[in-house]
Structure formats: C-alpha cells, structure tokens
Write an enzyme that holds these catalytic residues in place. Structure first.
Site, PDB file in Angstrom:
ATOM      1  N   HIS A  88      -0.103  -9.112   1.106  1.00  0.00           N
ATOM      2  CA  HIS A  88      -0.050  -7.822   1.421  1.00  0.00           C
ATOM      3  C   HIS A  88      -1.377  -6.597   2.222  1.00  0.00           C
ATOM      4  O   HIS A  88      -1.788  -7.041   1.313  1.00  0.00           O
ATOM      5  CB  HIS A  88       0.830  -6.689   0.821  1.00  0.00           C
ATOM      6  CG  HIS A  88       1.737  -5.216   1.733  1.00  0.00           C
ATOM      7  ND1 HIS A  88       2.269  -5.377   2.127  1.00  0.00           N
ATOM      8  CD2 HIS A  88       1.025  -3.977   1.967  1.00  0.00           C
ATOM      9  CE1 HIS A  88       3.263  -4.410   2.514  1.00  0.00           C
ATOM     10  NE2 HIS A  88       1.984  -3.389   2.699  1.00  0.00           N
ATOM     11  N   ASN A  99       0.933  -0.654  -0.036  1.00  0.00           N
ATOM     12  CA  ASN A  99      -0.146  -0.124   0.143  1.00  0.00           C
ATOM     13  C   ASN A  99       0.772   1.106   0.048  1.00  0.00           C
ATOM     14  O   ASN A  99       0.426   2.677  -0.186  1.00  0.00           O
ATOM     15  CB  ASN A  99      -0.655   0.051   1.196  1.00  0.00           C
ATOM     16  CG  ASN A  99      -0.111  -0.050   2.417  1.00  0.00           C
ATOM     17  OD1 ASN A  99       0.455  -1.061   2.885  1.00  0.00           O
ATOM     18  ND2 ASN A  99      -0.069   1.165   2.915  1.00  0.00           N
ATOM     19  N   HIS A 100       2.423   0.986   0.774  1.00  0.00           N
ATOM     20  CA  HIS A 100       3.050   2.219  -0.044  1.00  0.00           C
ATOM     21  C   HIS A 100       3.505   2.495  -0.889  1.00  0.00           C
ATOM     22  O   HIS A 100       4.635   3.633  -0.842  1.00  0.00           O
ATOM     23  CB  HIS A 100       4.368   2.858   1.683  1.00  0.00           C
ATOM     24  CG  HIS A 100       3.601   2.305   2.847  1.00  0.00           C
ATOM     25  ND1 HIS A 100       2.923   3.827   3.174  1.00  0.00           N
ATOM     26  CD2 HIS A 100       3.131   1.791   4.198  1.00  0.00           C
ATOM     27  CE1 HIS A 100       2.620   3.653   4.319  1.00  0.00           C
ATOM     28  NE2 HIS A 100       2.429   2.556   5.196  1.00  0.00           N
TER      29      HIS A 100
END
Length: 263
Positions: free
Chosen positions: A152, A67-68
């Site tokens: 993730h 997500n980053h």
C-alpha cells in the site's frame, strides 16, 4: 488456488459494489479466497466495525488496510478482538494494535498467507517494508507456499520494486492506495503475479472516489473543502490470480473491472 483481490473499497458505493457483484465473480472465476483492502470503507477514509463487518458478511475472507488505518478510532477495539480478519501494515511501530500478516485456511486445508505493507515514498516514515517483510516470509512459508502481499503506497516505483524484491518468493504482489487501476498485470520471471495498482471499488465519475467539485476546489483555490464520496459510475476493480497450490508459483493474473448496474 484461485484468489480474488479487490482494490480499496471507497465508502457506501464501494460497499454496495462488493455486496452486489462478489457472488457472481466468485462463481464465474471459481474463486477459493477473497481479500479486499478496506481502509477507505467508511465515508472514503478509515474503517469502522460496521463497514468491515459488512464486507466480511458479503463474502470477503480477509481485509487489509493502509495509511487510513488510524482515521477512525472505533476500529481499534475491533481489530484487537479480530486480529485474524483485518490486517494493518506490518511495518508500523511495535505496540500498534492489530497484526500485519495473517492466514486464510480453506475447508480442505489449503491456506493463503497474507502480508500487509505500507510504503514510505511520499508517505509517513515507518519501518522499512523491504526489511520487515523478510522476517514474515519464513513464518508464513512454514504454513503454506501460497502468499499474497498488499503493498500500500503512493509511488509506482516503490510498488514495482517490491514486486521485483519478492519475485519467486511469494505468489502475488498487488499495489493499492492510488485508486487507479494499472494495465501492467503480469507474472514476473520468478513466478510472482504482479500489478502496480489494482484500482478501487468505488465511483469512477469522481477524483479517485471523491466528488469532483470538492477536489477541484482544493486544487483551484487552495480552499479547505471536506471530501465527500461520489456516487456515479461505480465499479468493482481488482485481480484474479491463479496459484499453484504445491509450489506457490502464480500461473496467471487477470484484471477485474465490473460495473455496478444502475450507477
């Protein structure tokens, strides 16, 4: 095939742990392929060309993210130029830079397929990873029976469900994102190695890698305090999986947790 997968690399301490400890781990376990999640490698959130180049030059064969992926714009041109070295979640919208799956080919011709997915529970709503993965399996299986999936996501249940969903169809399913190594590593009935979360490469004297003071300020006073990467008690965490090259079934999975001396 011996696979080493390392959990989320958090900032400078995580980078240092990989650089210092990876050669010994490779020699000790007879590692053939090394994969790491790099999404927190730049100051604890996101990636930049310098951090991914550092990890690749340290002996990592392929990097995954999460997500980053979007946090640092500097990585977007790099991932477009090097789509075979850094993956982003495959269930992102069409047109997103980069690729969500790739292949690591060894000098002897053996290959490991890698799929990067992002969960949806307590996270942004992307395409359904349970559906997206189906379209990628046939493509990779045409090249190799050995496949790794980096799931993730936040929820343990979603990671667990992906392991069950893919049992017998991929070699390894690892969970990333929460930075806390779980103790449930096992080979599932169908022959897929699984662990809910591999942990992180970063400082344990922290709150999931960040300085305790700033994290507590947010929880105790609802104050906005910029996160800073902690520096003490740095560990490299991950797993080693033993995969049958012919069938793609996992023969075993072992947790890795190694302290970086001097921290």
């Amino acid at each position: 095939m011996k696979l080493l997968f390392m959990g989320d690399v958090v900032g400078r301490p995580g980078l240092q742990a990989v650089r210092a400890l990876l050669p010994r781990l490779k020699a000790t376990h007879g590692i053939d392929v090394t994969v790491a999640n790099a999404e927190n490698s730049d100051q604890g959130a996101g990636m930049v060309p310098e951090t991914v180049d550092f990890l690749l030059s340290s002996g990592v064969d392929l990097l995954t993210s999460g997500n980053h992926f979007w946090s640092k714009k500097a990585i977007l041109p790099w991932i477009t130029a090097h789509p075979d070295k850094l993956l982003r979640p495959a269930n992102y919208p069409k047109g997103t830079p980069g690729r969500g799956h790739g292949l690591v080919t060894l000098p002897d011709g053996r290959a490991l397929g890698v799929i990067n997915l992002e969960g949806r529970v307590f996270m942004r709503t992307h395409e359904n990873p349970f559906e997206v993965v189906e379209g990628l399996l046939a493509e990779l299986k045409a090249r190799t029976p050995c496949i790794l999936v980096d799931m993730h996501c936040e929820a343990s249940s979603e990671k667990n469900a992906m392991g069950v969903h893919l049992d017998g169809r991929v070699s390894v399913v690892v969970g990333t994102h929460t930075h806390v190594q779980t103790a449930d590593e096992r080979v599932l009935p169908g022959g897929t190695a699984f662990i809910t979360d591999v942990g992180m490469c970063g400082p344990l004297d922290s709150v999931i890698g960040m300085k305790k003071e700033t994290s507590l300020a947010r929880f105790l006073g609802q104050k906005h305090a910029p996160y800073e990467v902690a520096e003490k008690l740095v560990y490299l965490q991950g797993i080693v999986a033993d995969i049958d090259d012919t069938t793609g079934r996992a023969r075993g999975i072992e947790r890795v947790r190694v302290h970086l001396p001097g921290t």
